[in-house]
Write a protein that holds these residues in place. Structure first.
Motif, PDB file in Angstrom:
ATOM      1  N   LYS A 157      44.776  30.513  37.967  1.00 23.46           N
ATOM      2  CA  LYS A 157      46.043  31.313  38.328  1.00 23.46           C
ATOM      3  C   LYS A 157      45.499  31.878  39.694  1.00 23.46           C
ATOM      4  O   LYS A 157      46.430  31.865  40.661  1.00 23.46           O
TER       5      LYS A 157
ATOM      6  N   ARG B 133      45.585  29.300  42.296  1.00 25.59           N
ATOM      7  CA  ARG B 133      46.870  28.954  42.863  1.00 25.59           C
ATOM      8  C   ARG B 133      47.434  30.096  43.852  1.00 25.59           C
ATOM      9  O   ARG B 133      48.076  29.958  44.608  1.00 25.59           O
ATOM     10  N   ASN B 134      47.223  31.487  43.410  1.00 24.20           N
ATOM     11  CA  ASN B 134      47.580  32.553  44.304  1.00 24.20           C
ATOM     12  C   ASN B 134      46.856  32.591  45.432  1.00 24.20           C
ATOM     13  O   ASN B 134      47.707  32.573  46.690  1.00 24.20           O
TER      14      ASN B 134
END
Length: 164
Positions: free
Chosen positions: A74, A77-78
Motif C-alpha cells: 500500500k 502504491r501511495n
C-alpha cells in the motif's frame, strides 16, 4: 564349525561378540540419555517461558509479516501516486526584487517564477508604485513564454530553471 570358517577358536569368537554386544549396549544407553535430554530441551523450547507454544508465536509472527507486506504494498502504491502527482506541482522557483520606479526605494516590486517538473508554470510580475500595485501574469510552457518577457522576468525564469 565356526572354528573352521573363521579360523579362530569358538571361545574367542564368543568373547569378541560379547564384547561387541557390551560396547553396542553402552553406545545405545548413551544415545538414549542424549535423546532424553534433547527431548526435554525440545519440550521446554516448544512451551516457552510463559507457557505459550512456539506454534502460536510463529503463527502470530507470520500474521504480522503478512500485515507488513500488505502495508508495504500500500505504501509503494501511495508513493507512486505521490510521484506521479508531484510532476505537476511547482518545484522550481525564481524571485527577483527590483525598483520599478526610481523615486521609490526598498525594492518593493518583484517578479516570481514558478515551474513544475516539465518547466510549465507562470511568471508573475508585481509592480509597486505610488498610485497602486499592479500584477501581471505570463504563462510559461516548456520553459518559454508566448509573450515577450521583461528583463526581470527573464532573470526569474533563469533562476527557476537553475541557470543563474
Amino acid at each position: 564349525m565356526i572354528e573352521t570358517y573363521l579360523g579362530i577358536p569358538v571361545d574367542y569368537a564368543v568373547i569378541g561378540l560379547a564384547g561387541l554386544t557390551a560396547l553396542l549396549l553402552i553406545v545405545t544407553i548413551v544415545n538414549i540419555v542424549k535423546l532424553s535430554r534433547l527431548r526435554k530441551r525440545y519440550e521446554n523450547f516448544m512451551l516457552g517461558s510463559d507457557a505459550k507454544s512456539l506454534e502460536d508465536t510463529l503463527v502470530y509472527r507470520i500474521e504480522q509479516v503478512d500485515e507488513l507486506v500488505s502495508a508495504n504494498a500500500k505504501n509503494e502504491r501511495n508513493i507512486d501516486t505521490l510521484f506521479k502527482r508531484s510532476k505537476y506541482n511547482f518545484q522550481k522557483f525564481g524571485l527577483v526584487k527590483y525598483d520599478a520606479l526610481q523615486e521609490m526605494g526598498g525594492k518593493l516590486s518583484f517578479t516570481l517564477c514558478m515551474l513544475d517538473e516539465g518547466n510549465n508554470g507562470f511568471v508573475m510580475n508585481v509592480v509597486h508604485s505610488r498610485e497602486g500595485c499592479y500584477n501581471y501574469l505570463k504563462e510559461i510552457i516548456n520553459a518559454d513564454s508566448i509573450v515577450t518577457l521583461a528583463a526581470e522576468e527573464e532573470q526569474a525564469l533563469a533562476q527557476a530553471l537553475g541557470e543563474k
